[in-house]
Design a protein around this motif. Structure first.
Motif: not given
Length: 212
Positions: A71-72, A80, A68, A91, A77, A75
């Motif tokens: 990704r969050e 996965k 996280d 991931c 992305t 960024h």
């Protein structure tokens, strides 16, 4: 003696008291104290690491997974989120040369680590050899789990070169070989719903130089 008067007064008093109680309950309490602050707010912690060669520093809820955070918060992305339980391998990233399931690891555990995601392996203009081989051998179909597959495949070849044994190693003291069986065993933690496993092994063999 006639006590009906006392009974009437008593009954009247009860009714009045009951009505007053209801009024107090329903009426808004304009003098109420402000709500106390929420107790047990999420603890935050600063963590610094290198991601794809660049120093990054984040302040995160200590419960944030590395997945996280990537990704969050950063960024990135390409990595996965599949099962979020460490069972599918979508991931997978490389941390200090070792592949890990980033959904099972807390970001704050990686202070000072060097993290490589699929974005750090290559770009569309300058692809990693494993990315080129995956395209050549059609080692993907839907492509969702491909970033984790590629990161894992790169790390697998490095594991074999360094002589790290696996569950199919007959002799853990002998250097493992770049065989299809060895590669399949090591890649067993990366699930491909599309079933491109044979193509993935062919791509890995080509990068390893195990086939023409």
């Amino acid at each position: 003696m006639d006590r009906s008067g006392e009974f009437d007064i008593s009954r009247r008093g009860v009714l009045i008291s009951g009505a007053a109680s209801v009024a107090v309950t329903v009426a808004p309490n304009v003098a109420a104290e402000p709500a106390p602050p929420v107790q047990g707010a999420a603890p935050m912690h600063k963590v610094a690491f290198k991601v794809n060669g660049k120093p990054r520093e984040l302040e995160l809820d200590t419960r944030t997974t590395l997945l996280d955070a990537l990704r969050e918060h950063l960024h990135l992305t390409g990595t996965k989120k599949g099962c979020d339980h460490g069972q599918c391998g979508a991931c997978t990233v490389i941390v200090d040369g070792r592949r890990i399931n980033s959904c099972l690891s807390l970001a704050v555990m990686h202070e000072g680590d060097e993290i490589t995601t699929i974005e750090g392996l290559g770009t569309p203009e300058n692809m990693h050899a494993m990315q080129v081989a995956f395209v050549k051998h059609d080692g993907y179909q839907c492509g969702y789990c491909t970033p984790g597959q590629i990161c894992s495949a790169v790390a697998v070849l490095d594991e074999i070169k360094r002589g790290i044994p696996s569950h199919v190693s007959a002799d853990i003291n002998a250097k493992p070989q770049m065989t299809a069986t060895e590669m399949r065993e090591r890649m067993s933690g990366n699930i491909c719903r599309c079933g491109a496993y044979s193509n993935i092994v062919e791509a890995m063999q080509e990068v390893a130089g195990a086939r023409a």
